[in-house]
Design an enzyme around this catalytic site. Structure first.
Site, PDB file in Angstrom:
ATOM      1  N   LYS A  23      81.253   6.319  42.069  1.00  0.00           N
ATOM      2  CA  LYS A  23      80.874   4.921  41.833  1.00  0.00           C
ATOM      3  C   LYS A  23      80.346   4.750  40.400  1.00  0.00           C
ATOM      4  CE  LYS A  23      77.837   1.303  43.397  1.00  0.00           C
ATOM      5  NZ  LYS A  23      76.525   1.022  43.930  1.00  0.00           N
TER       6      LYS A  23
ATOM      7  N   LYS B 298     116.308  -8.694  40.526  1.00  0.00           N
ATOM      8  CA  LYS B 298     115.960  -7.721  41.578  1.00  0.00           C
ATOM      9  C   LYS B 298     117.138  -7.470  42.529  1.00  0.00           C
ATOM     10  CE  LYS B 298     111.151  -9.265  41.231  1.00  0.00           C
ATOM     11  NZ  LYS B 298     109.851  -8.665  41.495  1.00  0.00           N
TER      12      LYS B 298
ATOM     13  N   ASN C 235      94.603  -9.404  45.259  1.00  0.00           N
ATOM     14  CA  ASN C 235      95.019 -10.805  45.097  1.00  0.00           C
ATOM     15  C   ASN C 235      94.767 -11.565  46.388  1.00  0.00           C
ATOM     16  OD1 ASN C 235      97.454 -10.627  46.829  1.00  0.00           O
ATOM     17  ND2 ASN C 235      98.134  -9.212  45.228  1.00  0.00           N
TER      18      ASN C 235
ATOM     19  N   ASP D  26     100.555  -6.088  40.451  1.00  0.00           N
ATOM     20  CA  ASP D  26     101.485  -5.713  39.375  1.00  0.00           C
ATOM     21  C   ASP D  26     100.943  -4.563  38.531  1.00  0.00           C
ATOM     22  OD1 ASP D  26     103.587  -7.507  39.887  1.00  0.00           O
ATOM     23  OD2 ASP D  26     102.381  -9.153  39.101  1.00  0.00           O
TER      24      ASP D  26
ATOM     25  N   LYS E 214     114.456 -14.044  39.289  1.00  0.00           N
ATOM     26  CA  LYS E 214     114.018 -12.887  40.099  1.00  0.00           C
ATOM     27  C   LYS E 214     115.106 -12.468  41.065  1.00  0.00           C
ATOM     28  CE  LYS E 214     109.119 -13.910  39.708  1.00  0.00           C
ATOM     29  NZ  LYS E 214     107.920 -14.482  40.284  1.00  0.00           N
TER      30      LYS E 214
ATOM     31  N   PHE F 198     110.303 -12.874  47.907  1.00  0.00           N
ATOM     32  CA  PHE F 198     109.567 -14.129  47.771  1.00  0.00           C
ATOM     33  C   PHE F 198     109.246 -14.343  46.300  1.00  0.00           C
ATOM     34  CE2 PHE F 198     108.220 -15.917  51.868  1.00  0.00           C
ATOM     35  CZ  PHE F 198     108.796 -14.981  52.716  1.00  0.00           C
TER      36      PHE F 198
END
Ligand code: CTP
Length: 391
Positions: free
Chosen positions: A287, A338, A208, A277, A334, A320
């Protein structure tokens, strides 16, 4: 934190003097006040006018210089600063301070000051290794003066070895840390930063946009404020932070393991990393050829923060929430799901917030309150987040 600080800069005649112009320019950009004393040898290498122009203040060179005011110059310079920095500090000035010699404006001022003296020394490695220099450095360390570590590389004498003056950015980092109040002294903090990568095959992965800047800013600020920091970092382009133990990880599973190994002794976990995630279930060890377009089978990664939130005991846990819509509602969900003490919510679709920029626009949310912060540098936001650990 160098804004408004008064730095008395002693410049002596070492070849590393050329780096000091860059140092002054950087200090001025940070809005520090820089007063300069140059030794006679320093003025033979670079003219005082160059320093004067960079620092936008008078350069002092002589002990018996006529002054515009009635103060004794070396006494007023010695008293009015927050710190004294000597850069470059030659073997000669180190020897003079160690032996209490006061034969020019700089050495006399150093004898008169009670402010902290920090030396960015630079010399040939044989001079540095000479028992006389070693003894002088030991004397100064015992007296409570500070030395900024020299680097290894090519020296002016065409010799490869130890003795290079620290780079301007490292000197600034040192001063910044030195001048910050140590209000988190003794706290053990785990900070995570950056993305994780989940491999598809040995050359391809899913990841990401996280740059790691937020986590690294928190880690640096926590170090400056006296905390013992363990930084757990996914792959980033950011430089290693001096004085911080950094554990490099790639995958979300490795991130979990690294936190788990250190969680017991921690007072706090700040989770600024963006773990992927999902991971690839059918990851290949070889490969994949372009003719074999794969069907990726993804499985969910562990929710790391939920796991540690649920076993946190008296530790503080800060997460965050990077959102593009329903910011506060999603962040609060959240926070509860959490079991966090605080969540730092930021709308990553806003310009100046989120991944890959130096600023952020955040809200600090706890069970009982919400504080909406204006746009600020990630370093200033780091300071605000760390304030949450003071109580
Ligand atoms: N986080 C975590 N483990 C994960 C995913 C996220 O510990 N597998 C942490 C992040 O480090 C962050 C917080 O959880 O501190 C929220 O992350 P975010 O990506 O905003 O939310 P997610 O829990 O992943 O939920 P969603 O993707 O549905 O928004």
């Amino acid at each position: 934190m160098l804004k408004g600080k008064k730095i008395l800069l002693g410049v002596t005649g070492g070849i590393a003097i050329y780096k000091v112009l860059d140092l002054i320019s950087k200090l001025k950009k940070l809005e520090a006040q820089v007063d300069i004393i140059m030794t006679e040898s320093a003025t033979k290498m670079i003219a005082p006018i160059t320093f004067q122009t960079m620092a936008r203040s008078k350069v002092h060179t002589k002990l018996f210089e006529s002054s515009d005011n009635y103060n004794v110059e070396h006494i007023s310079l010695a008293q009015s600063c927050d710190i004294v920095l000597i850069a470059p500090a030659t073997a000669n000035i180190i020897a003079k301070i160690a032996n209490g010699i006061a034969d020019d404006l700089l050495s006399t001022t150093l004898l008169a000051t009670k402010k902290p003296i920090i030396l960015a020394h630079a010399m040939n490695s044989n001079m540095l290794d000479n028992p006389a220099t070693k003894r002088n450095i030991d004397i100064l360390l015992q007296r409570g003066h500070y030395f900024i570590e020299t680097g290894t590389g090519f020296l002016a004498c065409n010799h490869y070895g130890n003795g290079r003056m620290a780079e301007p950015n490292d000197i600034i980092d040192y001063l910044d840390c030195f001048l910050t109040k140590k209000d988190l002294d003794g706290k053990n903090i785990i900070i995570t930063a950056g993305p994780t990568i989940e491999r598809i095959d040995p050359v391809r992965y899913i990841s990401n946009d996280s740059s790691g800047k937020m986590g690294y800013s928190i880690a640096k600020m926590a170090r400056n404020r006296g905390a013992n920091v363990i930084l757990i970092s996914g792959p980033t382009y950011l430089s290693q932070i001096n004085g911080i133990e950094t554990i490099h990880i790639e995958t979300a599973d490795e991130l979990f393991e690294a936190i788990d190994d250190n969680f017991e002794d921690a007072d706090c976990l700040i989770m600024a990393a963006a773990p992927a995630d999902f991971k690839v279930k059918n990851r290949k060890d070889k490969k994949i050829k372009k003719t074999e377009i794969p069907e990726l089978e993804l499985v969910e990664n562990k929710d790391i923060l939920s796991y540690f939130g649920n076993i946190k005991g008296s530790k503080k846990i800060i997460g965050f929430a990077a959102e593009t819509d329903n910011l506060k509602k999603n962040a609060k969900e959240k926070l509860h799901k959490k079991n966090l003490d605080y969540i730092i919510a930021n709308d990553i679709s806003k310009p100046g917030a989120g991944f890959n920029v130096d600023t952020n626009i955040a809200s600090i949310i706890s069970d009982s309150y919400t504080e909406d912060l204006p746009i600020m540098s990630k370093f200033d936001l780091a300071d605000k987040i760390l304030d949450l650990l003071k109580y």
